[in-house]
Design a protein around this motif. Structure first.
Motif, PDB file in Angstrom:
ATOM      1  N   VAL A   1     -79.913  16.745  -1.812  1.00 45.49           N
ATOM      2  CA  VAL A   1     -78.940  17.038  -1.125  1.00 45.49           C
ATOM      3  C   VAL A   1     -78.874  15.660  -0.319  1.00 45.49           C
ATOM      4  O   VAL A   1     -80.015  15.431   0.548  1.00 45.49           O
ATOM      5  N   VAL A   2     -77.654  15.128  -0.022  1.00 41.52           N
ATOM      6  CA  VAL A   2     -77.421  13.997   0.805  1.00 41.52           C
ATOM      7  C   VAL A   2     -76.739  14.387   2.065  1.00 41.52           C
ATOM      8  O   VAL A   2     -75.793  15.444   1.740  1.00 41.52           O
ATOM      9  N   ARG A   3     -77.157  13.994   3.116  1.00 44.05           N
ATOM     10  CA  ARG A   3     -76.368  14.278   4.423  1.00 44.05           C
ATOM     11  C   ARG A   3     -75.903  13.387   5.203  1.00 44.05           C
ATOM     12  O   ARG A   3     -76.844  12.239   5.389  1.00 44.05           O
ATOM     13  N   LEU A   4     -74.851  13.131   5.731  1.00 45.27           N
ATOM     14  CA  LEU A   4     -74.411  11.925   6.675  1.00 45.27           C
ATOM     15  C   LEU A   4     -74.979  12.399   7.972  1.00 45.27           C
ATOM     16  O   LEU A   4     -74.185  13.323   8.662  1.00 45.27           O
ATOM     17  N   ASP A   5     -76.133  11.979   8.436  1.00 41.67           N
ATOM     18  CA  ASP A   5     -76.639  12.090   9.747  1.00 41.67           C
ATOM     19  C   ASP A   5     -75.813  11.528  11.133  1.00 41.67           C
ATOM     20  O   ASP A   5     -75.604  12.201  12.089  1.00 41.67           O
TER      21      ASP A   5
ATOM     22  N   LEU B   1     -82.033  12.106   2.556  1.00 45.33           N
ATOM     23  CA  LEU B   1     -81.804  12.681   1.349  1.00 45.33           C
ATOM     24  C   LEU B   1     -82.985  13.747   1.096  1.00 45.33           C
ATOM     25  O   LEU B   1     -84.054  13.274   1.597  1.00 45.33           O
ATOM     26  N   THR B   2     -82.461  14.785   0.904  1.00 52.22           N
ATOM     27  CA  THR B   2     -83.548  16.064   0.740  1.00 52.22           C
ATOM     28  C   THR B   2     -83.698  16.226  -0.750  1.00 52.22           C
ATOM     29  O   THR B   2     -82.968  16.628  -1.580  1.00 52.22           O
ATOM     30  N   ARG B   3     -85.005  16.126  -1.156  1.00 47.41           N
ATOM     31  CA  ARG B   3     -85.502  16.326  -2.612  1.00 47.41           C
ATOM     32  C   ARG B   3     -85.629  17.656  -2.994  1.00 47.41           C
ATOM     33  O   ARG B   3     -85.893  18.607  -1.991  1.00 47.41           O
ATOM     34  N   PRO B   4     -85.297  17.984  -4.175  1.00 42.98           N
ATOM     35  CA  PRO B   4     -85.778  19.478  -4.697  1.00 42.98           C
ATOM     36  C   PRO B   4     -87.155  19.980  -4.025  1.00 42.98           C
ATOM     37  O   PRO B   4     -87.190  21.321  -3.698  1.00 42.98           O
TER      38      PRO B   4
END
Length: 173
Positions: free
Chosen positions: A76-80, A105-108
């Motif tokens: 999951v990618v997030r615009l912080d 970027l949060t990996r699995p």
């Protein structure tokens, strides 16, 4: 005194070997993640994110570590954060400033890493690669610098995500 020195001569090398083994295990798992992504079908997908929003990178989904058959998990990618220090239209400034975009970027497996994209920040990059995924800045809305008395706009940042390595793009002159 001699026992203490002798103990240090045995414990220190043993500790070094254990630490090296742990480091190798961590490096191997990172390499295997990148290799797993490289074995997938090539993809190139664009996501549009507002500040605080995230997107699941479904084409990069991998089997769940829990061993449940058919269960897939995706990074999951997030615009912080959007950092807009550009000189506002109608203002008097000593430097032009820049705009940059901070992502996570949060990996699995739940591990998180951070990166910044910018086409105007000194030493900034428009493209980075992390865990076998390449993230490239594709655009931002609105592009214009807001007037000095306007509120900060609700930026929409477009990023292109692919599992194919992309050569870094040169900055505009």
């Amino acid at each position: 005194m001699k026992k203490s020195i002798l103990r240090q001569l045995i414990v220190l090398p043993l500790l070094t070997v254990v630490m090296a083994g742990l480091y190798a295990c961590g490096s191997a798992s990172g390499t295997s993640r990148a290799a797993a992504l490289a074995q997938q079908q090539p993809f190139n997908t664009t996501y549009v994110l507002a500040q605080g929003a995230s997107a699941m990178i479904a084409p990069a989904a991998q089997p769940a570590a829990s061993g449940k058959s058919g269960t897939l998990v995706a990074p999951v990618v997030r615009l912080d954060r959007v950092n807009d220090s550009r000189c506002r239209e109608g203002a008097v400034c000593v430097w032009a400033g820049y705009i940059s975009y901070s992502f996570s970027l949060t990996r699995p497996d739940g591990a998180t890493s951070n990166f910044v994209l910018s086409d105007s920040m000194p030493n900034g990059a428009t493209s980075v690669t992390q865990d076998g995924l390449t993230f490239t800045l594709a655009g931002v809305e609105p592009q214009a610098v807001p007037p000095k008395n306007d509120i900060i706009p609700d930026y929409r940042v477009s990023i292109r995500v692919s599992n194919v390595a992309v050569a870094p793009q040169p900055k505009p002159a």
